[in-house]
Design an enzyme around this catalytic site. Structure first.
Site, PDB file in Angstrom:
ATOM      1  N   LYS A 279       3.514  -2.640  -7.476  1.00 16.53           N
ATOM      2  CA  LYS A 279       4.882  -2.478  -7.965  1.00 16.53           C
ATOM      3  C   LYS A 279       5.886  -3.262  -7.121  1.00 16.53           C
ATOM      4  O   LYS A 279       6.843  -3.798  -7.643  1.00 16.53           O
ATOM      5  CB  LYS A 279       5.292  -1.004  -7.949  1.00 16.53           C
ATOM      6  CG  LYS A 279       6.691  -0.743  -8.501  1.00 16.53           C
ATOM      7  CD  LYS A 279       6.848  -1.229  -9.920  1.00 16.53           C
ATOM      8  CE  LYS A 279       8.267  -1.048 -10.439  1.00 16.53           C
ATOM      9  NZ  LYS A 279       8.436  -1.714 -11.760  1.00 16.53           N
TER      10      LYS A 279
ATOM     11  N   LYS B  74       5.837 -10.387 -19.005  1.00 17.77           N
ATOM     12  CA  LYS B  74       5.422  -9.042 -19.443  1.00 17.77           C
ATOM     13  C   LYS B  74       4.043  -9.108 -20.086  1.00 17.77           C
ATOM     14  O   LYS B  74       3.154  -8.323 -19.769  1.00 17.77           O
ATOM     15  CB  LYS B  74       6.430  -8.474 -20.450  1.00 17.77           C
ATOM     16  CG  LYS B  74       7.744  -8.053 -19.861  1.00 17.77           C
ATOM     17  CD  LYS B  74       7.694  -6.714 -19.169  1.00 17.77           C
ATOM     18  CE  LYS B  74       7.640  -6.716 -17.690  1.00 17.77           C
ATOM     19  NZ  LYS B  74       8.310  -7.583 -16.823  1.00 17.77           N
TER      20      LYS B  74
ATOM     21  N   ASN C 161       0.290  -0.125   6.123  1.00 18.04           N
ATOM     22  CA  ASN C 161       0.824  -0.939   5.020  1.00 18.04           C
ATOM     23  C   ASN C 161       1.455  -2.157   5.672  1.00 18.04           C
ATOM     24  O   ASN C 161       2.372  -2.022   6.475  1.00 18.04           O
ATOM     25  CB  ASN C 161       1.872  -0.135   4.235  1.00 18.04           C
ATOM     26  CG  ASN C 161       2.520  -0.973   3.137  1.00 18.04           C
ATOM     27  OD1 ASN C 161       1.975  -1.993   2.732  1.00 18.04           O
ATOM     28  ND2 ASN C 161       3.666  -0.530   2.657  1.00 18.04           N
ATOM     29  N   GLY C 162       0.944  -3.346   5.362  1.00 19.66           N
ATOM     30  CA  GLY C 162       1.536  -4.552   5.957  1.00 19.66           C
ATOM     31  C   GLY C 162       0.448  -5.530   6.344  1.00 19.66           C
ATOM     32  O   GLY C 162      -0.698  -5.415   5.927  1.00 19.66           O
TER      33      GLY C 162
ATOM     34  N   HIS D 152       8.200 -31.528 -25.539  1.00 20.01           N
ATOM     35  CA  HIS D 152       7.914 -32.462 -24.427  1.00 20.01           C
ATOM     36  C   HIS D 152       6.603 -32.099 -23.737  1.00 20.01           C
ATOM     37  O   HIS D 152       6.476 -32.247 -22.518  1.00 20.01           O
ATOM     38  CB  HIS D 152       9.084 -32.425 -23.428  1.00 20.01           C
ATOM     39  CG  HIS D 152      10.369 -32.883 -24.027  1.00 20.01           C
ATOM     40  ND1 HIS D 152      10.664 -34.212 -24.280  1.00 20.01           N
ATOM     41  CD2 HIS D 152      11.417 -32.167 -24.500  1.00 20.01           C
ATOM     42  CE1 HIS D 152      11.851 -34.301 -24.853  1.00 20.01           C
ATOM     43  NE2 HIS D 152      12.331 -33.085 -24.995  1.00 20.01           N
TER      44      HIS D 152
ATOM     45  N   CYS E 287       0.855  -1.190   0.000  1.00 17.54           N
ATOM     46  CA  CYS E 287       0.000   0.000   0.000  1.00 17.54           C
ATOM     47  C   CYS E 287       0.890   1.239   0.000  1.00 17.54           C
ATOM     48  O   CYS E 287       2.090   1.155   0.154  1.00 17.54           O
ATOM     49  CB  CYS E 287      -0.871   0.011   1.253  1.00 17.54           C
ATOM     50  SG  CYS E 287      -1.831  -1.487   1.452  1.00 17.54           S
TER      51      CYS E 287
ATOM     52  N   GLU F 145       1.257  -9.971 -17.463  1.00 16.14           N
ATOM     53  CA  GLU F 145       0.915  -9.037 -16.370  1.00 16.14           C
ATOM     54  C   GLU F 145       0.293  -7.740 -16.865  1.00 16.14           C
ATOM     55  O   GLU F 145      -0.395  -7.081 -16.092  1.00 16.14           O
ATOM     56  CB  GLU F 145       2.125  -8.763 -15.483  1.00 16.14           C
ATOM     57  CG  GLU F 145       3.288  -8.092 -16.131  1.00 16.14           C
ATOM     58  CD  GLU F 145       4.425  -7.853 -15.130  1.00 16.14           C
ATOM     59  OE1 GLU F 145       4.181  -7.747 -13.925  1.00 16.14           O
ATOM     60  OE2 GLU F 145       5.569  -7.773 -15.580  1.00 16.14           O
TER      61      GLU F 145
ATOM     62  N   GLU G   6      10.754 -13.917 -19.313  1.00 15.43           N
ATOM     63  CA  GLU G   6      10.449 -12.504 -19.061  1.00 15.43           C
ATOM     64  C   GLU G   6       9.423 -11.985 -20.061  1.00 15.43           C
ATOM     65  O   GLU G   6       8.494 -11.267 -19.701  1.00 15.43           O
ATOM     66  CB  GLU G   6      11.736 -11.682 -19.126  1.00 15.43           C
ATOM     67  CG  GLU G   6      11.552 -10.182 -18.987  1.00 15.43           C
ATOM     68  CD  GLU G   6      10.975  -9.755 -17.632  1.00 15.43           C
ATOM     69  OE1 GLU G   6      10.881 -10.594 -16.730  1.00 15.43           O
ATOM     70  OE2 GLU G   6      10.584  -8.582 -17.494  1.00 15.43           O
TER      71      GLU G   6
ATOM     72  N   ARG H 117       1.780   1.614  -6.147  1.00 15.17           N
ATOM     73  CA  ARG H 117       2.063   0.672  -5.054  1.00 15.17           C
ATOM     74  C   ARG H 117       0.823  -0.148  -4.707  1.00 15.17           C
ATOM     75  O   ARG H 117       0.912  -1.190  -4.068  1.00 15.17           O
ATOM     76  CB  ARG H 117       2.534   1.419  -3.803  1.00 15.17           C
ATOM     77  CG  ARG H 117       3.803   2.209  -3.968  1.00 15.17           C
ATOM     78  CD  ARG H 117       4.109   2.994  -2.720  1.00 15.17           C
ATOM     79  NE  ARG H 117       4.247   2.118  -1.567  1.00 15.17           N
ATOM     80  CZ  ARG H 117       5.391   1.523  -1.219  1.00 15.17           C
ATOM     81  NH1 ARG H 117       6.470   1.729  -1.952  1.00 15.17           N
ATOM     82  NH2 ARG H 117       5.466   0.742  -0.181  1.00 15.17           N
TER      83      ARG H 117
ATOM     84  N   TRP I 188      -3.682  -2.014  -1.352  1.00 15.73           N
ATOM     85  CA  TRP I 188      -3.621  -3.273  -2.106  1.00 15.73           C
ATOM     86  C   TRP I 188      -4.133  -4.313  -1.121  1.00 15.73           C
ATOM     87  O   TRP I 188      -3.453  -4.619  -0.127  1.00 15.73           O
ATOM     88  CB  TRP I 188      -2.191  -3.579  -2.546  1.00 15.73           C
ATOM     89  CG  TRP I 188      -2.052  -4.779  -3.408  1.00 15.73           C
ATOM     90  CD1 TRP I 188      -2.487  -4.924  -4.703  1.00 15.73           C
ATOM     91  CD2 TRP I 188      -1.449  -6.031  -3.066  1.00 15.73           C
ATOM     92  NE1 TRP I 188      -2.173  -6.166  -5.176  1.00 15.73           N
ATOM     93  CE2 TRP I 188      -1.547  -6.873  -4.198  1.00 15.73           C
ATOM     94  CE3 TRP I 188      -0.836  -6.515  -1.931  1.00 15.73           C
ATOM     95  CZ2 TRP I 188      -1.044  -8.174  -4.215  1.00 15.73           C
ATOM     96  CZ3 TRP I 188      -0.334  -7.803  -1.926  1.00 15.73           C
ATOM     97  CH2 TRP I 188      -0.446  -8.626  -3.062  1.00 15.73           C
TER      98      TRP I 188
HETATM   99  C1  AGP Z   1       7.924  -7.579 -13.019  1.00 15.13           C
HETATM  100  O1  AGP Z   1       7.376  -6.983 -14.210  1.00 15.13           O
HETATM  101  C2  AGP Z   1       6.918  -7.645 -11.913  1.00 15.13           C
HETATM  102  N1  AGP Z   1       6.352  -6.375 -11.669  1.00 15.13           N
HETATM  103  C3  AGP Z   1       7.393  -8.389 -10.690  1.00 15.13           C
HETATM  104  O2  AGP Z   1       7.606  -9.732 -11.078  1.00 15.13           O
HETATM  105  C4  AGP Z   1       8.697  -7.891 -10.013  1.00 15.13           C
HETATM  106  O3  AGP Z   1       9.803  -8.136 -10.857  1.00 15.13           O
HETATM  107  C5  AGP Z   1       8.895  -8.693  -8.726  1.00 15.13           C
HETATM  108  O4  AGP Z   1       7.789  -8.445  -7.881  1.00 15.13           O
HETATM  109  C6  AGP Z   1      10.192  -8.360  -7.999  1.00 15.13           C
HETATM  110  O5  AGP Z   1      10.170  -7.004  -7.604  1.00 15.13           O
HETATM  111  P1  AGP Z   1      11.546  -6.356  -7.051  1.00 15.13           P
HETATM  112  O6  AGP Z   1      12.538  -6.406  -8.183  1.00 15.13           O
HETATM  113  O7  AGP Z   1      11.175  -4.958  -6.660  1.00 15.13           O
HETATM  114  O8  AGP Z   1      11.992  -7.198  -5.890  1.00 15.13           O
END
Ligand code: AGP
Length: 616
Positions: A611, A493, A100-101, A512, A2, A496, A489, A27, A74
Site C-alpha cells: 500500500k 488501476k 520494516n526498512g 505516433h 512491512c 495493478e 490512472e 502493507r 514485503w
Molecule cells: C496506486 O493505485 C498505487 N497503489 C501506487 O501507485 C500509489 O499511488 C503510490 O505508491 C503513491 O502512494 P502514496 O500516495 O501513499 O505516496
C-alpha cells in the site's frame, strides 16, 4: 513496506497481535510471523504466505504470554521463504526482532559478526541487526539494571545506515519491548493498562484511539507499567499524545466484497469530507486552514512544483493543467524519485507540494527533504494525520477521506484531484479569476459528490462490459488535456489489480507508435468530452476503428458519437471542466475492479505490491 504489531498488557498477546497483523496485511503480505514471550523464552511461528495461513498454522500452539510482537513482510533482502520471515532470533537465542526498512550497511556488519562467531539462519538484513544487538548486550557489564537491554539496542542502532522501524524483545527482560524508528513509521497505542505498537493506526484502533507518533531517531522502551522515549544519544523525549479521529468501522469491509469496492463507493461521502469547511464565506473561492503560508506570500509564488509517485503523480498532472488553466501560474510536476537526482534549476520564488495518500512513501519523503535542503517551503497533500510527510512538511492539506486499505488507490486519488481543483480556484481567485467565475466554480465543486453518485449508478452496466473484456491481455487508455492523466490512472488501476498490460497515452499520440498494437485483441478506452477536443478525439477513435480495434468510450452525456464508432459507451454527466477528471475517473476504477474480480485476482492485495512503498 512491512507491518509491525506489538502488545504488552494483561490479555493473551497472540490473538491481539494476529488481529492487528490482519489489519496491516495491506502493507506487505509475502510472509508473516509472531513471537510471544513466556518464562524467559520465545514462542515463535513464522511462514511464507498470508496472515491467514499463519493463524491456521499456529492454532494448536499455546502462545499464552501477554507480551509479544508480529510482522507482515514485503521482501527486500532475501526471497519469500519461512526462514526469511520475521521475527528473527539472535544466534544466542536471547533476542527476537522484527523490522520494516532496509539496512544499507548490513554486509559489513555481517562480516564483523561472523568473525565474532555469530551464525545466521536467513539472508535478511534484519537478522544482522538482531545479532548486532546481541553482540552489544554480551559486551555490556553484567549489571542487571533495566538499562542493559535498552542500551544494547541503542548502541547497535548507532552503527546502522538505512531505514528502520523495529521492535525487539529480550529473553532476560520479560514484559518489555524496545522499539525504534528511522524512516519507517511506528506508533504507540496507549490503552487501559496495556500498550500497543504498530506501523499504522489501523492495527490498534480497535483497542485505543490514544496514540503517540514516534519520530525518526527516537527509541521507545515499553514495560507493563509505563513507557519512555529517548534519542539515539540517550536524551529524554517528552511524548506528544494524539487522538485518532476515525474508528474501527472505517477500517472494516462493512458488507463489501473488497476494500477497493467499498472505497470506490465511499467516494461521494469521502469527497464531501475533503471539501467540508473549505469554502470562503462569499462562496467564491476555497479556504485551507493548514497551509501555514500567508495569502500574500502565496500570491508571490511564480511557479509550483509538485512531487509524488504513482496515482498521486497522476493527480499532480491534473492539478498542473487546472492551475495553469484557471490561475495562469506555471506548474512543474516531477516523479519524486527523479526529482532528488535530476538537480533541475529552480526559481527562488517556487513553492513545493508533495501529494501522498500514506504520507510514508520514501521517494516522496526524500524529495521533500531535498527541496527543504534547498531552502524551499514544502506543503503536503496527505491523507494520514501524523504521518512522516505530514510532520516534516511546512504545512498542508489533509484529505480527510479516512483509511484507504485497498492497495489500489481510489477515494484518495479522486480526493487529490478535488484538492488540486480547489487549489486552482484558490490561486486563480488571487489572480484573474472573477468573483462570478469563482462562484460558478465553487458550485461545480459542491456538485461533485452527486455527479459521482450518478456514475456509480452505472456499476451494473460497467460490470457487464468488464465481464466481456476480461479476456483481453492488452489495453490502451487514451485521453487529452486533463483527461490524459486520467488515462494514465485507468491504465495503472487495470495493471495493478488484474495484471493485464495497459498503457495510457494522450489520444493524439496513439498514431505516433502505439497504434501498432491495435488489433481485435487490444481494446482502447477513450475519454470523450464534449467541447473543443470532441472532434479530435473522434478522429483518433476512427483511426482505431479502421484497424478493427474495439473501443470503450467514457463519454459525456451531450456527446453525439457517430453510430457504431464505440463498441461500448459509458456515459458520464456533463460538468465543469475543473471536475471532469474526477467524474471520468470513476468508470475506469469500476472497470478495472470488475475485470479483476472476473479474473479472480486478489483485488485488495495484488501480487508484488504494497500500500505504501517505504523502501527505495
Ligand atoms: C496506486 O493505485 C498505487 N497503489 C501506487 O501507485 C500509489 O499511488 C503510490 O505508491 C503513491 O502512494 P502514496 O500516495 O501513499 O505516496
Amino acid at each position: 513496506m512491512c507491518g509491525i504489531v506489538g502488545y504488552i498488557g494483561t490479555q493473551k498477546a497472540s490473538s491481539i497481535i494476529l488481529e492487528g497483523l490482519k489489519r496491516l496485511e495491506y502493507r506487505g503480505y509475502d510472509s508473516a510471523g509472531i513471537a510471544v514471550q513466556k518464562n524467559g523464552r520465545f514462542d515463535i511461528a513464522k511462514k511464507a504466505g498470508r496472515v491467514e495461513g499463519l493463524i491456521k498454522g499456529t492454532a494448536a500452539q499455546k502462545f499464552s504470554g501477554t507480551t509479544g510482537m508480529g510482522h507482515t513482510r514485503w521482501a527486500t533482502h532475501g526471497g519469500v521463504t519461512d526462514a526469511n520471515a520475521h521475527p528473527h532470533l539472535s544466534s544466542d537465542g536471547k533476542f527476537a526482532l522484527i523490522h520494516n526498512g532496509i539496512i544499507e550497511n548490513y554486509e559489513s556488519i555481517k562480516r564483523f559478526l561472523l568473525s565474532k562467531g555469530y551464525t545466521f539462519a536467513s539472508e535478511t538484513d534484519t537478522e544482522v541487526l538482531c545479532n548486532l544487538i546481541a553482540y552489544h548486550y554480551q559486551k555490556e557489564p553484567a549489571v542487571e539494571d533495566a538499562s542493559r537491554f535498552l542500551e544494547s539496542v541503542r548502541k547497535a542502532l548507532r552503527h546502522i545506515e538505512g531505514a528502520y522501524g523495529i521492535a525487539v524483545m529480550c529473553a532476560d527482560y520479560p514484559a518489555e519491548i524496545v522499539a525504534a524508528r528511522k524512516g519507517s513509521p511506528l506508533i504507540l497505542g496507549v490503552g487501559d493498562g496495556e500498550y500497543m505498537l504498530a506501523s499504522d493506526v489501523s492495527a490498534i484502533i480497535s483497542r485505543t484511539q490514544n496514540v503517540v507518533y514516534l519520530k525518526d531517531g527516537e527509541i521507545l522502551h515499553i514495560t507493563v507499567r509505563n513507557f519512555s522515549i529517548t534519542t539515539l544519544d540517550a536524551a529524554d523525549v517528552s511524548p506528544v499524545f494524539d487522538r485518532v479521529s476515525w474508528s474501527i468501522a472505517d477500517a472494516d469491509l462493512n458488507g463489501h466484497a473488497h476494500f477497493m469496492e467499498k472505497e470506490i463507493f465511499e467516494q461521494p461521502a469521502a469527497l464531501e469530507n475533503t471539501m467540508r469547511g473549505r469554502f470562503s464565506e462569499d462562496g467564491s473561492t476555497a479556504n485551507f486552514g493548514g497551509l501555514n503560508i500567508s495569502a500574500v506570500d502565496f500570491r508571490h509564488v511564480d511557479r509550483f512544483h509538485f512531487l509524488a509517485c504513482g496515482s498521486a503523480w497522476h493527480a499532480c498532472l491534473v492539478a498542473e493543467q487546472l492551475i495553469e488553466r484557471f490561475a495562469r501560474v506555471p506548474v512543474e510536476v516531477d516523479y519524486a524519485s527523479e526529482f532528488r537526482y535530476r538537480n533541475s534549476p529552480l526559481e527562488r520564488s517556487a513553492l513545493f507540494f508533495t501529494f501522498s495518500q500514506s504520507g510514508e512513501t520514501i521517494d516522496t519523503l526524500a524529495a521533500l527533504r531535498e527541496a527543504k535542503r534547498k531552502g524551499y517551503k514544502v506543503l503536503a497533500v496527505n491523507n494520514v494525520v501524523g504521518s512522516t510527510i505530514a510532520r516534516e512538511s511546512d504545512g498542508g492539506i489533509y484529505q480527510h477521506v479516512g483509511p484507504e486499505i485497498g492497495v489500489a488507490s481510489t477515494k484518495a486519488f479522486t480526493s487529490q484531484l478535488l484538492i488540486g481543483a480547489m487549489l486552482a480556484l484558490y490561486i486563480g481567485r488571487m489572480r484573474d479569476l472573477s468573483f462570478s467565475d469563482g462562484v460558478e466554480y465553487v458550485q461545480a465543486l459542491k456538485g461533485v459528490p452527486d455527479l459521482v453518485r450518478q456514475v456509480l449508478a452505472q456499476a451494473p452496466h460497467i460490470k457487464e462490459i468488464a465481464r466481456r473484456y476480461a479476456k483481453f491481455q492488452d489495453f490502451l487508455f487514451l485521453g487529452r488535456l486533463s483527461l490524459f492523466p486520467v488515462a494514465l490512472e485507468g491504465a495503472l488501476k487495470l495493471k495493478e489489480i488484474s495484471y493485464i498490460h495497459a498503457e495510457g497515452y494522450p489520444a493524439a499520440e496513439m498514431k505516433h507508435g502505439p497504434i501498432a498494437l491495435i488489433s481485435e485483441q487490444c481494446p482502447s478506452v477513450f475519454f470523450v468530452p464534449s467541447g473543443e477536443m470532441f472532434s479530435k478525439v473522434v478522429s483518433s477513435m476512427q483511426e482505431i476503428k479502421a484497424r478493427k480495434g474495439r473501443i470503450i468510450a467514457v463519454a459525456t452525456e451531450d456527446c453525439a458519437l457517430p453510430a457504431g464508432l464505440a463498441d461500448e459507451i459509458i456515459r458520464i454527466p456533463e460538468c465543469h471542466e475543473a471536475v471532469l477528471p474526477i467524474v471520468a475517473t470513476v468508470p475506469v476504477q469500476l472497470l478495472s475492479y470488475y475485470i479483476a474480480v472476473e479474473l479472480q485476482r486478489d483485488v485488495d492485495k495484488p501480487r508484488n505490491l504494497a500500500k505504501s512503498v517505504t523502501v527505495e
